[in-house]
Design a protein around this motif. Structure first.
Motif, mmCIF file in Angstrom:
data_model
loop_
_atom_site.group_PDB
_atom_site.id
_atom_site.type_symbol
_atom_site.label_atom_id
_atom_site.label_comp_id
_atom_site.label_asym_id
_atom_site.label_seq_id
_atom_site.Cartn_x
_atom_site.Cartn_y
_atom_site.Cartn_z
ATOM 1 N N VAL A 112 7.683 13.114 25.694
ATOM 2 C CA VAL A 112 6.953 11.862 25.484
ATOM 3 C C VAL A 112 5.886 12.032 24.411
ATOM 4 N N SER A 113 5.304 13.227 24.333
ATOM 5 C CA SER A 113 4.214 13.469 23.379
ATOM 6 C C SER A 113 4.394 14.826 22.709
ATOM 7 N N LEU A 114 4.324 14.846 21.379
ATOM 8 C CA LEU A 114 4.408 16.078 20.593
ATOM 9 C C LEU A 114 3.236 16.106 19.620
ATOM 10 N N ASP A 115 2.393 17.159 19.756
ATOM 11 C CA ASP A 115 1.205 17.271 18.904
ATOM 12 C C ASP A 115 1.232 18.625 18.185
ATOM 13 N N LEU A 116 1.452 18.586 16.878
ATOM 14 C CA LEU A 116 1.466 19.795 16.040
ATOM 15 C C LEU A 116 0.362 19.728 14.984
ATOM 16 N N THR A 117 -0.683 18.996 15.298
ATOM 17 C CA THR A 117 -1.784 18.776 14.351
ATOM 18 C C THR A 117 -2.416 20.093 13.894
ATOM 19 N N LEU A 118 -2.774 20.129 12.616
ATOM 20 C CA LEU A 118 -3.527 21.242 12.017
ATOM 21 C C LEU A 118 -2.882 22.597 12.274
ATOM 22 N N ASN A 119 -1.671 22.722 11.753
ATOM 23 C CA ASN A 119 -0.998 24.009 11.693
ATOM 24 C C ASN A 119 -0.631 24.268 10.239
ATOM 25 N N SER A 120 0.309 25.147 10.018
ATOM 26 C CA SER A 120 0.732 25.447 8.639
ATOM 27 C C SER A 120 2.234 25.259 8.493
ATOM 28 N N PHE A 121 2.780 24.243 9.164
ATOM 29 C CA PHE A 121 4.193 23.933 9.008
ATOM 30 C C PHE A 121 4.455 23.446 7.580
ATOM 31 N N HIS A 122 5.621 23.793 7.061
ATOM 32 C CA HIS A 122 6.005 23.308 5.747
ATOM 33 C C HIS A 122 7.471 22.885 5.778
#
Length: 812
Positions: A112-122
């Motif tokens: 229902v909720s996915l939070d990947l804020t402020l990482n270094s995904f590219h």
């Protein structure tokens, strides 16, 4: 954001049945994650202790939350993506590196909720994200995702919050974005999105926040936006939007924030805007709006923040204004205000921030303004005059005071140190005089101090060494004297002391400023040699010591300053050779990033742009100022007007980032090295007034950026190189007073370029001599041979045999 930064922080909220808090599959996935994590972190005792409660015999719902300050690969977290019953996954603020793989999302159909804020995904946002059809909250902001927004994201019909801000997403906003009919929060800001705002956005009738700022959007603000009647925040600033502000905007009756600044909007401010009775923030500055300022704006009772400057609006000074609002922030920058400061401003008792810069305001500094206890006051670029009232500095809230480029005069009040909250004090470009008050050194929060372009004097200075945050100091263009002041903090990044009367040697204390990036002491009376300790300031990017009385040679250790990209030592008395080790100046090979000081400054969310004085250099045959904001684009080497000798080091050709090379007015000799043709970014090359000999190397024709050249007053010979930019270097003066230059640029033909239609004169003489000589030689040789033969009797007639007998008979 309220969350604190931590590089391993996960919150798992798992869908479970009442009889079993922690299903076995979830426990095993979490234990797998623990093993992966400990393996990646070398199983330190510290890491292990954080997972002490994570074991197979305990309930995973009771496990201790883990926070670990590390940057980790995404592969460590893949076990978490195998928990099929997972409904919420928060991996924000972890610094996770790598691509977000589409396969990892395949099992998360209940999320229902996915939070990947402020990482270094590219990489790209995987299209498989569209398969998570139960998703309601999606936070991917603060990463390095690029490419387009996947169309599959429009399959998330239950999505309520979509935050893709602060990435590098490009292309257009999906045309069918309106299909996300349940979205109430949409943030695509701080990307590189292009195209227009899709008209389908009108279908997002539940939308409360729309943030599209800081992109490259074009076109108009669609009038259909009026259908978003639940909208509370509309942020479209810092784009390329054109057209007018639609009058239908009045139907957004719940709107509290309207930010349209820094676009290309035209037309008038619609009077209907006064119907936005809940509006608190109105930000319209830096557009192309025209017309009279309607008094209707002053009827919006709830307005707290009003920004209108930087347009072509007309302010009628005769209009009687009685505002119904009570503002916190007012910005009328570049607003056409004239005369005295408007009399309705002192009635704004809750005002914290006031910007009236770039107008034509006149008169003295009003006493009532000094009593307003503002946080930020910007009155720069006006015609205000007089001395500053001491009461101004009794304000312990004042964070920014900018009075630059006015006509203020007199001494600074001795109680200036009472303004204990000051972070930026900009008084440059006035007529202030006298000494700098000692109390100024007690302002512990001071970050920027600009007193340049005044008439301050004195040979002693307050001790600033205890102000740890003081990064920018500009005392240039005053009448200070004595030794160079060095009583500044180790955190100083920019120190500008040029155009004063400082004398004596450079102090070793300069080397203690371990973060110094910019040192400018030009146009003073500095003597002695350039000290070796200057090479210890490894952070130095700009060093300007021109027009002093420095002697001796340039120390080789300058080459240790690998960040140095602007070196100006012109107009001194330096001798010796140009160090060949300059080839190690990495900052002139590849220009580093710009300065790291914090700018702009401000308090209470109020932005104040800081303007640092230009760097004055000998740019393209004249003294010019290079804008401080653009210095990151320049790399310069100026050693002109000294007594340097020897040859030009061929190693200078490795400084490929150079835009200007000036070594004129020295005693340099030898040939011009062909390696200078490798300076691919060079725009200006001045080798004039030396003793250079030989030819100008043809390699200079490779300099595609070259616009200014001077090789005059040397001993150069031969053909001037042709081709590319060299063909445009056709001013005879830049080649004057050499030994024998030729070429199309100066309209002097070279011998090798002459047409061979008639034999040259010299060749004609050689031919005549060759054939005529053969003829004459043959004739002379013939007669000499005949004569010799005659003398030996070769041509005497043969006598008959009885000749002697006949002679005897005659005698008888």
């Amino acid at each position: 954001m309220a969350k604190l930064m931590s590089l391993l922080q996960l919150v798992l909220v798992i869908l479970f049945t009442p009889s079993l808090c922690c299903p076995e599959d979830q426990k095993q996935a979490l234990l797998h994650f623990k093993a992966s994590f400990l393996n990646a972190t070398a199983y330190s005792a510290y890491s292990s202790s954080k997972f002490e409660s994570w074991n197979s015999s305990s309930d995973c719902c009771q496990w201790q939350r883990s926070e670990e300050p590390r940057v980790l690969s995404f592969t460590i977290f893949t076990p978490l993506f195998r928990i099929r019953s997972l409904t919420e996954l928060d991996l924000s603020y972890n610094g996770i590196q790598g691509e977000l793989l589409g396969d990892s999302l395949a099992n998360m159909s209940k999320l229902v909720s996915l939070d990947l804020t402020l990482n270094s995904f590219h990489g790209n946002i995987p299209k498989e994200i569209g398969n998570m059809t139960k998703l309601q909250q999606l936070f991917l902001s603060g990463n390095s995702f690029f490419g387009e927004i996947p169309a599959s994201i429009l399959n998330l019909k239950e999505l309520e919050t979509l935050d893709l801000s602060h990435n590098s997403l490009s292309m257009e906003i999906p045309i069918d974005t309106g299909n996300l009919s349940n979205v109430n929060f949409l943030d695509l800001s701080y990307n590189k999105l292009t195209g227009t705002i899709p008209s389908s956005i009108q279908k997002l009738t539940k939308l409360e926040t729309l943030s599209l700022e800081n992109n490259l959007l074009t076109g108009t603000i669609p009038s259909s936006i009026q259908k978003l009647t639940k909208l509370e925040t509309l942020s479209l600033e810092n784009n390329l939007l054109t057209g007018t502000i639609p009058s239908s905007i009045q139907k957004l009756t719940k709107l509290e924030t309207l930010q349209l600044e820094n676009n290309l909007l035209t037309g008038t401010i619609p009077s209907s805007i006064q119907k936005l009775t809940k509006l608190k923030i109105l930000h319209l500055e830096n557009n192309k709006l025209t017309g009279d300022i309607s008094s209707c704006l002053f009827n919006i009772k709830g307005l707290k923040y009003l920004y209108l400057g930087g347009n072509n609006l007309i302010w009628n000074n005769n209009t009687k204004i009685v505002p119904k609002f009570m503002l916190s922030t007012l910005s009328l920058k570049s607003f056409g205000l004239a005369g005295e400061i408007p009399d309705w401003i002192p009635k704004q008792k809750t005002l914290w921030n006031l910007d009236l810069s770039e107008n034509q305001l006149e008169g003295m500094f009003p006493p009532w303004l000094a009593e307003m206890n503002l946080y930020n006051l910007v009155l720069s670029d006006n015609n205000l005059k007089g001395s500053l009232p001491p009461s101004l500095f009794n304000n312990t809230n004042l964070g920014v005071l900018s009075l630059s480029r006015n006509n203020f005069y007199g001494e600074l009040p001795s109680n200036i140190g009472n303004a204990s909250a000051l972070m930026a004090l900009m008084l440059n470009g006035n007529n202030f005089s006298g000494k700098v008050p000692e109390s100024i050194a007690s302002i512990s929060k001071l970050t920027l101090l600009d007193l340049s372009n005044n008439s301050f004097s004195g040979n002693t200075f307050p001790n600033f060494s205890f102000i740890q945050d003081l990064q920018i100091i500009d005392f240039s263009s005053n009448e200070f004297s004595g030794e160079i002041p060095t009583n500044f903090s180790q955190g100083t990044r920019i120190l500008s002391l040029g155009k004063n009367h400082f004398s004596g040697r450079l102090s070793r204390n300069l080397s203690y400023m371990s973060k110094l990036e910019y040192l400018d002491i030009h146009d003073n009376k500095i003597t002695d040699e350039l000290p070796h300790f200057i090479c210890q300031i490894s952070t130095l990017q700009i060093l300007n010591l021109q027009n002093n009385s420095l002697q001796g040679s340039i120390p080789d250790c300058i080459s240790n300053l690998t960040n140095l990209r602007i070196l100006v030592l012109s107009s001194n008395h330096l001798v010796g050779e140009i160090p060949a080790k300059f080839k190690n100046l990495a900052g002139m090979i590849e220009t580093p990033d710009g300065f790291s000081y914090d700018s702009p400054l401000g308090l209470q969310g109020f932005v104040v742009e800081t303007k640092i004085n230009d760097v004055i250099v000998n740019w393209k045959k004249s003294k010019q100022g290079l804008s401080f904001d653009n210095l990151k684009n320049y790399s310069l080497l100026d050693l002109s007007m000294n007594q340097l000798s020897g040859e030009i080091p061929a190693s200078l050709g490795s400084l490929k980032a150079l835009k200007l090379l000036n070594i004129s007015h020295n005693n340099l000799s030898g040939k011009v090295p062909a390696s200078l043709g490798d300076l691919e970014n060079l725009e200006s090359l001045d080798l004039s007034h030396n003793n250079l000999s030989g030819s100008i190397p043809q390699s200079l024709a490779k300099l595609q950026q070259l616009t200014t050249l001077d090789v005059s007053n040397n001993k150069l010979t031969g053909k001037i190189p042709a081709g590319s930019q060299m063909d445009t270097m056709n001013d005879p003066n830049i080649y004057a007073n050499n030994s024998g230059l030729c070429g199309m640029q100066i309209r002097v033909p070279c011998l090798e370029d002459l047409s061979p239609t008639k034999p040259p004169k010299v060749e004609s003489k050689e031919t005549w001599f060759s054939w005529e000589g053969v003829g004459i030689g043959y004739a002379v040789g013939f007669f000499v041979a005949v004569g010799n033969l005659y003398l030996i009797g070769y041509f005497v007639p043969t006598k008959p045999p009885n000749h002697r007998r006949q002679q005897r008979r005659q005698r008888i």
